[in-house]
Write a protein that holds these residues in place. Structure first.
Motif, short mmCIF file in Angstrom:
data_model
loop_
_atom_site.label_atom_id
_atom_site.label_comp_id
_atom_site.label_asym_id
_atom_site.label_seq_id
_atom_site.Cartn_x
_atom_site.Cartn_y
_atom_site.Cartn_z
N THR A 105 21.23 -47.47 -30.88
CA THR A 105 20.36 -46.61 -31.67
C THR A 105 19.13 -46.16 -30.88
O THR A 105 18.69 -45.02 -31.01
N THR A 106 18.60 -47.02 -30.04
CA THR A 106 17.43 -46.62 -29.24
C THR A 106 17.82 -45.69 -28.09
O THR A 106 17.01 -44.88 -27.66
N LEU A 107 19.04 -45.81 -27.59
CA LEU A 107 19.45 -44.98 -26.46
C LEU A 107 19.72 -43.54 -26.86
O LEU A 107 19.57 -42.65 -26.01
N ILE A 108 20.07 -43.28 -28.08
CA ILE A 108 20.33 -41.91 -28.51
C ILE A 108 19.08 -41.04 -28.34
O ILE A 108 19.15 -39.98 -27.71
N PRO A 109 17.91 -41.44 -28.85
CA PRO A 109 16.72 -40.59 -28.62
C PRO A 109 16.30 -40.53 -27.16
O PRO A 109 15.81 -39.50 -26.70
N ILE A 110 16.49 -41.62 -26.42
CA ILE A 110 16.13 -41.60 -25.00
C ILE A 110 16.99 -40.58 -24.25
O ILE A 110 16.48 -39.73 -23.52
N LEU A 111 18.29 -40.63 -24.45
CA LEU A 111 19.18 -39.70 -23.77
C LEU A 111 18.95 -38.26 -24.24
O LEU A 111 18.99 -37.33 -23.42
N SER A 112 18.69 -38.07 -25.51
CA SER A 112 18.37 -36.74 -26.01
C SER A 112 17.10 -36.20 -25.37
O SER A 112 17.02 -35.03 -25.00
N HIS A 113 16.11 -37.06 -25.25
CA HIS A 113 14.84 -36.68 -24.62
C HIS A 113 15.08 -36.26 -23.17
O HIS A 113 14.57 -35.23 -22.72
N VAL A 114 15.86 -37.04 -22.45
CA VAL A 114 16.15 -36.73 -21.05
C VAL A 114 16.89 -35.40 -20.94
O VAL A 114 16.59 -34.58 -20.07
N LEU A 115 17.83 -35.17 -21.82
CA LEU A 115 18.65 -33.96 -21.72
C LEU A 115 17.95 -32.70 -22.20
O LEU A 115 18.19 -31.61 -21.67
N PHE A 116 17.06 -32.81 -23.19
CA PHE A 116 16.56 -31.60 -23.84
C PHE A 116 15.05 -31.38 -23.77
O PHE A 116 14.58 -30.30 -24.13
N ASN A 117 14.28 -32.35 -23.33
CA ASN A 117 12.83 -32.18 -23.28
C ASN A 117 12.43 -31.30 -22.10
O ASN A 117 13.05 -31.35 -21.04
N ASN A 118 11.37 -30.52 -22.27
CA ASN A 118 10.78 -29.76 -21.17
C ASN A 118 9.73 -30.65 -20.53
O ASN A 118 8.63 -30.78 -21.05
N PHE A 119 10.08 -31.27 -19.43
CA PHE A 119 9.19 -32.20 -18.75
C PHE A 119 8.18 -31.45 -17.89
O PHE A 119 8.51 -30.43 -17.29
N PRO A 120 6.97 -31.98 -17.80
CA PRO A 120 5.98 -31.36 -16.91
C PRO A 120 6.30 -31.66 -15.45
O PRO A 120 7.05 -32.59 -15.14
N LEU A 121 5.74 -30.85 -14.57
CA LEU A 121 5.92 -31.06 -13.14
C LEU A 121 4.90 -32.04 -12.58
O LEU A 121 5.08 -32.58 -11.49
N HIS A 124 3.50 -36.77 -13.36
CA HIS A 124 4.74 -37.50 -13.09
C HIS A 124 5.89 -36.57 -13.42
O HIS A 124 6.25 -36.43 -14.59
N PRO A 125 6.47 -35.95 -12.41
CA PRO A 125 7.51 -34.94 -12.68
C PRO A 125 8.75 -35.55 -13.33
O PRO A 125 9.20 -36.63 -12.97
N GLY A 126 9.24 -34.81 -14.31
CA GLY A 126 10.47 -35.20 -14.98
C GLY A 126 11.61 -34.35 -14.46
O GLY A 126 11.42 -33.45 -13.64
N PRO A 127 12.81 -34.62 -14.95
CA PRO A 127 13.97 -33.85 -14.48
C PRO A 127 13.86 -32.38 -14.92
O PRO A 127 13.51 -32.10 -16.06
N GLN A 128 14.16 -31.48 -14.01
CA GLN A 128 14.09 -30.05 -14.30
C GLN A 128 15.47 -29.41 -14.31
O GLN A 128 15.74 -28.56 -15.15
N THR A 129 16.32 -29.80 -13.38
CA THR A 129 17.65 -29.21 -13.29
C THR A 129 18.66 -30.06 -14.05
O THR A 129 18.40 -31.22 -14.38
N LEU A 130 19.82 -29.46 -14.31
CA LEU A 130 20.88 -30.21 -14.99
C LEU A 130 21.29 -31.42 -14.16
O LEU A 130 21.52 -32.50 -14.71
N GLN A 131 21.38 -31.25 -12.86
CA GLN A 131 21.77 -32.37 -12.00
C GLN A 131 20.75 -33.51 -12.09
O GLN A 131 21.13 -34.68 -12.17
N GLU A 132 19.45 -33.20 -12.08
CA GLU A 132 18.42 -34.23 -12.21
C GLU A 132 18.51 -34.92 -13.56
O GLU A 132 18.35 -36.14 -13.66
#
Length: 177
Positions: A105-121, A124-132
């Protein structure tokens, strides 16, 4: 044989989770002075290499998951490691189901956040590309996949599932008498 292989996987999962939790996962939650510089450097390397800003500047919801990991999961890890090392411990079934559902249950929001959030550069830069994003998902994915495997094992393995067809048949015949 297959069940024993799963139990060994589960044993190593829980055993390895103890130092990972203590040395890395809890760093965003606990005061910085508790950790030696080498562990802080390891966290910074991980966050930069895999573009995981949640470990460097965690949102409140992520901190709440880390808090649950510290309070609920960490005490369970050595117990589960022991049970799966020994194998066939029926008493681990209910705690393992609770653990599995909680973690999945906790991993669903984490993975959703990683896949769909617009991370700042920055800072602390987050993933920007699909590969990242997929690389970071691959870091978190085992913490969803293995708990789901544990859940299915606890629910469907005749070793851990104490209600069997034979047991149900005998209890029905007792009721008819």
């Amino acid at each position: 044989m297959f069940l024993r292989a799963l139990e060994i996987i589960f044993f190593f999962y829980f055993l390895s989770h103890i130092p990972i939790t203590l040395m890395v996962d809890l760093q965003p939650l606990l005061p910085e002075h508790l950790y030696p510089s080498k562990l802080k450097t390891l966290l910074h390397w991980y966050a930069a290499e895999f573009k995981d800003p949640m470990m460097m500047d965690p949102p409140v919801w992520f901190k709440s998951f880390v808090f649950c990991e510290a309070l609920v999961q960490l005490p369970f890890f050595p117990i589960a490691a022991y049970a799966f090392m020994k194998g066939g411990c029926k008493w681990i079934r209910t705690p393992a189901i609770i653990y599995s559902v909680h973690v999945a249950t906790t991993l669903i929001p984490i993975l959703s956040h990683v896949l769909f959030n617009n991370f700042p550069l920055a800072p602390h830069p987050g993933p920007q590309t699909l590969q990242e994003r997929l690389t970071l998902v691959s870091i978190y994915a085992p913490y969803l996949i293995i708990p789901v495997m544990i859940l299915f094992t606890m629910l469907f393995s005749s070793t851990y599932n104490t209600t069997s067809l034979k047991g149900n048949a005998s209890s029905k015949s007792k009721k008819q008498r």
